[in-house]
Enzyme design. Structure first.
Site, PDB file in Angstrom:
ATOM      1  N   LYS A   1      -9.854   0.079  -1.972  1.00 21.35           N
ATOM      2  CA  LYS A   1     -10.023  -0.357  -0.712  1.00 21.35           C
ATOM      3  C   LYS A   1     -11.706  -0.095  -0.399  1.00 21.35           C
ATOM      4  CE  LYS A   1      -7.628   0.473   3.670  1.00 21.35           C
ATOM      5  NZ  LYS A   1      -6.708   0.886   4.591  1.00 21.35           N
TER       6      LYS A   1
ATOM      7  N   GLU B   1       0.821  -1.140  -0.122  1.00 16.56           N
ATOM      8  CA  GLU B   1      -0.187   0.020  -0.031  1.00 16.56           C
ATOM      9  C   GLU B   1       0.805   1.066  -0.105  1.00 16.56           C
ATOM     10  OE1 GLU B   1      -3.547   1.643   2.757  1.00 16.56           O
ATOM     11  OE2 GLU B   1      -1.732   0.516   3.873  1.00 16.56           O
TER      12      GLU B   1
ATOM     13  N   CYS C   1      -4.508  -3.324   4.116  1.00 19.56           N
ATOM     14  CA  CYS C   1      -4.109  -3.012   5.484  1.00 19.56           C
ATOM     15  C   CYS C   1      -5.180  -3.160   6.588  1.00 19.56           C
ATOM     16  CB  CYS C   1      -3.576  -1.472   5.406  1.00 19.56           C
ATOM     17  SG  CYS C   1      -3.001  -0.625   7.097  1.00 19.56           S
TER      18      CYS C   1
END
Length: 531
Positions: free
Chosen positions: A350, A283, A400
């Site tokens: 995301k 990321e 994440c």
């Protein structure tokens, strides 16, 4: 099968416990919470979760709902405050403490319910279910929830781990809490000299909980075709400096990942490393939007051409003006597949963005509490199931923070993911425990879904994880490095991926039913308990 019985709390006419014991209970609650913190990674003291809940159970047993809430709040603060200290590296101490207090309110309510059901026969069973209600609620509200710190996430090294393949993190938390509460009740009765006969009920519960891990390990995943093996390279390029200002170093971070990938290509050409089938960057490895910046695109393509395979990379894509909102221009935190010579051929944004980091709810209000509010980004969540095809490999993507959410990983596996990738950026959090906590979650997901996992971060810790949760290789923090791993691809199905949230709702139903039963019995008896 009927649940084993245990003796109820003392009858209404029994002498009240002296209030002088309140400080002792507060100390025990705080000690239990801190033991639970110590059971979490980076340490491997998973077993400390058992005495943690043994202490909590001893404190809550026979208390009123009000007393349970008080002790539960103290327990949670002693647990979550050190566990979430990494938040302070992002927004300093006030939001960190505020978050710990807020999340502890959920635990306090759950512990109030645990105190209420402690009057029932077989109370450790029902109390563990009520704890599960608390975890379920705080994993969803507000703003999508905060699943960090669920008890199951602290068990990647413990014997309960195989339970994740049966009922996911909710069932893993449930059996861990049950084991601690039941063992604590066994000890309490032995110390109180209530006789070995009275120990039988909680002992049966404790043994049953302790056996769930070994028994779950005997249940295989089912279906799917034959395993395939591919070579995956994870590139950790590192950042020039620690801290929140890593975003001001965008070009340096991109250059680092290009350089390390070109070094990998040289190693492959020299025969010192096998040719990878795909390369994974973390990321934020290119915070410069390569779709709008030709220079960034050229750098990424140079790296992809050098290594000769597609790169799955994390980038920030600027949205068009028509997607602006009340806080201004928006962006997407995306993972894209970069084909050598062709550029971006697939994209997954995301899906669960992080409040207070990737977007700011109630920005005008929270600006009064912290000057860092205006440094929060203005991202938009993306659609889709979080799975991309990369050079013939179906990769499930959890960017994440997303690794903490059960439904996101289940969606990726249902969409055909043969392995999981967790691209992350932990540079903001320095040398805190955050990266190790995240790695622990990835290990549990590997077991839950029977999928190999590659965790790749800008600054570490990056790791490769097998389907049984074993870390086969890992990097150090804040060092450039590359992991090259022979990764097993699977299309099998575990019970957890089939049942999805089913086991969680069973636990919630057990807890709610027990609270309702205990409250009804309490009203009938008309009795009260001291704090």
């Amino acid at each position: 099968m009927a649940a084993p019985t245990t003796d109820p709390a003392p009858p209404a006419g029994a002498p009240a416990r002296p209030r002088a014991l309140v400080p002792v209970r507060l100390l025990a609650a705080a000690g239990g919470g801190y033991l639970l913190y110590l059971s979490f990674p980076p340490g491997t003291l998973w077993w400390l979760a058992l005495p943690a809940f043994a202490l909590l159970g001893a404190v809550l047993r026979g208390r009123s709902a009000r007393g349970g809430a008080l002790y539960g709040f103290v327990f949670s603060m002693a647990f979550l405050t050190p566990l979430l200290v990494w938040v302070s590296s992002l927004v300093q101490w006030l939001p960190w403490i505020a978050l710990s207090v807020f999340e502890s309110l959920f635990v306090a309510v759950a512990c109030a319910g645990m105190a209420v059901v402690s009057r029932l026969p077989a109370w450790p069973l029902w109390a563990a279910a009520v704890w599960g209600i608390g975890e379920s609620v705080r994993s969803r509200v507000p703003w999508g929830g905060m699943p960090w710190g669920r008890v199951g996430f602290g068990q990647p090294d413990g014997p309960f781990l195989p339970v994740a393949a049966i009922g996911g993190v909710p069932l893993l938390s449930f059996v861990t809490v049950l084991a601690g509460l039941a063992l604590g009740e066994v000890v309490r009765r032995l110390v109180a000299r209530e006789g070995f006969t009275s120990v039988r009920g909680p002992a049966v519960l404790a043994v049953a909980a302790l056996l769930t891990g070994p028994l779950a390990s005997l249940v295989p995943a089912f279906g799917g075709g034959p395993d395939r093996v591919v070579t995956v390279a994870a590139v950790q390029g590192n950042v020039p400096r620690l801290g929140l200002d890593f975003n001001s170093q965008r070009r340096a971070v991109l250059d680092n990942h290009v350089r390390v990938t070109e070094e990998l290509a040289a190693e492959v050409a020299a025969g010192r490393q096998p040719q990878p089938d795909l390369v994974v960057w973390p990321e934020n490895s290119s915070d410069i939007d390569p779709l709008q910046n030709p220079d960034a695109a050229a750098r990424i393509d140079r790296a992809a051409r050098a290594v000769g395979v597609p790169i799955l990379l994390g980038t920030i894509l600027r949205n068009p003006p028509e997607m602006a909102n009340g806080d201004g221009p928006t962006a997407s935190n995306a993972a894209v597949v970069w084909e050598p010579g062709a550029g971006v051929v697939a994209r997954s944004d995301k899906r669960r963005i992080q409040p207070f980091g990737e977007y700011m709810p109630w920005r005008s209000f929270f600006r009064l509490l912290s000057p860092y509010v205006d440094r929060a980004s203005n991202f938009l969540p993306g659609p889709g199931e979080g799975a991309l095809d990369v050079n013939g490999v179906r990769v499930g993507i959890a960017i994440c923070w997303e690794i903490a959410f059960d439904d996101l990983l289940a969606d990726s596996v249902a969409a055909g993911a043969e392995m999981l990738a967790v691209p992350s950026n932990n540079a903001t959090f320095g040398f805190t425990d955050m990266t190790y906590q995240q790695l622990a979650m990835s290990r549990i997901r590997a077991v839950e879904f029977d999928r190999s996992v590659v965790v790749v971060t800008t600054s570490g810790v990056s790791a490769t994880v097998t389907t049984d949760g074993t870390v086969t290789a890992r990097t150090q923090q804040f060092t450039p490095d590359t992991l090259v791993d022979r990764t097993t691809l699977r299309t099998t199905t575990t019970l957890a991926s089939q049942l999805r949230s089913g086991p969680e709702w069973v636990v919630v139903a057990l807890g709610l039913g027990a609270v309702a039963l205990a409250l009804a019995a309490h009203r009938r008896a008309g009795r009260k308990s001291d704090v």
